[in-house]
Design a protein around this motif. Structure first.
Motif, PDB file in Angstrom:
ATOM      1  N   LYS A 191     -71.194  30.560 102.157  1.00 19.84           N
ATOM      2  CA  LYS A 191     -71.752  30.357 103.502  1.00 19.84           C
ATOM      3  C   LYS A 191     -70.681  29.954 104.512  1.00 19.84           C
ATOM      4  O   LYS A 191     -70.953  29.925 105.720  1.00 19.84           O
ATOM      5  N   GLU A 192     -69.496  29.610 104.031  1.00 17.73           N
ATOM      6  CA  GLU A 192     -68.437  29.153 104.955  1.00 17.73           C
ATOM      7  C   GLU A 192     -67.892  30.312 105.791  1.00 17.73           C
ATOM      8  O   GLU A 192     -67.832  31.435 105.340  1.00 17.73           O
ATOM      9  N   GLU A 236     -72.210  28.818  96.079  1.00 16.25           N
ATOM     10  CA  GLU A 236     -73.166  29.125  97.128  1.00 16.25           C
ATOM     11  C   GLU A 236     -72.737  28.508  98.458  1.00 16.25           C
ATOM     12  O   GLU A 236     -72.884  29.126  99.535  1.00 16.25           O
ATOM     13  N   MET A 237     -72.212  27.295  98.405  1.00 16.78           N
ATOM     14  CA  MET A 237     -71.713  26.646  99.626  1.00 16.78           C
ATOM     15  C   MET A 237     -70.514  27.402 100.190  1.00 16.78           C
ATOM     16  O   MET A 237     -70.400  27.621 101.406  1.00 16.78           O
ATOM     17  N   ALA A 238     -69.595  27.823  99.303  1.00 13.01           N
ATOM     18  CA  ALA A 238     -68.397  28.547  99.740  1.00 13.01           C
ATOM     19  C   ALA A 238     -68.765  29.890 100.353  1.00 13.01           C
ATOM     20  O   ALA A 238     -68.116  30.332 101.311  1.00 13.01           O
ATOM     21  N   ALA A 287     -57.635  24.066  95.546  1.00 11.52           N
ATOM     22  CA  ALA A 287     -59.061  24.235  95.816  1.00 11.52           C
ATOM     23  C   ALA A 287     -59.877  24.050  94.531  1.00 11.52           C
ATOM     24  O   ALA A 287     -60.932  23.402  94.533  1.00 11.52           O
ATOM     25  N   THR A 341     -61.313  34.339  97.157  1.00 11.25           N
ATOM     26  CA  THR A 341     -62.203  33.451  97.907  1.00 11.25           C
ATOM     27  C   THR A 341     -62.526  32.203  97.097  1.00 11.25           C
ATOM     28  O   THR A 341     -62.401  32.186  95.872  1.00 11.25           O
ATOM     29  N   LYS A 342     -62.977  31.178  97.799  1.00 10.12           N
ATOM     30  CA  LYS A 342     -63.414  29.945  97.121  1.00 10.12           C
ATOM     31  C   LYS A 342     -64.666  30.191  96.290  1.00 10.12           C
ATOM     32  O   LYS A 342     -64.870  29.547  95.257  1.00 10.12           O
ATOM     33  N   GLU A 343     -65.501  31.126  96.753  1.00  8.35           N
ATOM     34  CA  GLU A 343     -66.700  31.458  95.983  1.00  8.35           C
ATOM     35  C   GLU A 343     -66.310  31.977  94.599  1.00  8.35           C
ATOM     36  O   GLU A 343     -66.871  31.564  93.579  1.00  8.35           O
TER      37      GLU A 343
END
Length: 240
Positions: free
Chosen positions: A239-240, A235-237, A216, A172-174
């Motif tokens: 929430k995606e 944190e933004m990732a 990424a 994941t991006k997170e």
């Protein structure tokens, strides 16, 4: 061990946050055996301090080597028990993300014991995040405080190559963002050269998913003003 806990509790009179964590650690030590399935050894109070005392008072080299070997065996035995407990908590207590939860304490114990063999296990749960509502009032929290795995990876000495490999193979991006934060805090790396290092050391990864992760990561690196930004990116990732 009782002396260590006593000292921690004593210092905690001036630092309530330390007192609370010392209490949690004490509970973990005394209850860990009940969490581990039957068949695993029970955790007992380590005798390392006694062995160190004997080592200091040894009369000759033979005695010194004997007690030194005993200290090593005690360390390895307890490291194995902590690692076993940690892996058990990953499997059984992953969903409990409260402060001083079984998994949170096991993560901290791995760091206290500097168990490098836990690196792969830590990487699997790098996105484990504490519930901010469970954090006790009055503590001083660093930017990564809700992500307890990050600081432990640095403490036990995760290698740069291992961190980069984890980034290019992240799910994941997170996780990419959290691993970039880790990369940026490794010894010998600073904010000015992290992008250059990452570009140079990822040329060997050519698979499609790896290239996607690299792009990424590069996008985040180019937006970065400070390494701390990666916590915000994570944190933004999430929430995606």
């Amino acid at each position: 061990m009782k002396k260590i806990i006593s000292n921690m509790l004593g210092n905690g009179m001036k630092h309530p946050f330390s007192l609370l964590f010392a209490s949690c650690l004490f509970i973990m030590i005394h209850t860990a055996s009940s969490d581990i399935p039957a068949g695993h050894a029970k955790i007992e109070s380590p005798a390392i301090l006694d062995s160190i005392t004997l080592l200091k008072s040894a009369k000759d080299d033979a005695e010194k080597l004997k007690y030194l070997d005993e200290i090593n065996h005690l360390y390895m035995d307890n490291a194995l028990l902590i690692l076993t407990k940690f892996r058990y908590d990953i499997a059984k207590n992953r969903q409990d993300n409260t402060w001083c939860s079984p998994l949170h304490l096991s993560i901290r114990a791995v760091g206290c014991w500097h168990i490098r063999s836990a690196t792969d296990d830590l990487l699997k749960i790098i996105d484990y995040k504490l519930d901010p509502r469970s954090i006790p009032v009055g503590g001083v929290m660093m930017e990564d405080y809700l992500h307890p795995v990050l600081r432990i990876l640095i403490l036990i000495g995760i290698e740069r190559e291992t961190t980069i490999r984890a980034i290019v193979n992240a799910e994941t991006k997170e996780r990419i963002a959290l691993l970039l934060w880790t990369l940026g805090h490794l010894k010998g790396i600073n904010e000015r050269n992290v992008l250059e290092i990452f570009e140079k050391e990822t040329v060997q990864y050519t698979e499609e998913n790896q290239q996607k992760n690299i792009h990424a990561a590069l996008a985040m690196l180019k937006q970065m003003k400070h390494v701390s930004d990666f916590i915000h990116f994570a944190e933004m990732a999430a929430k995606e």
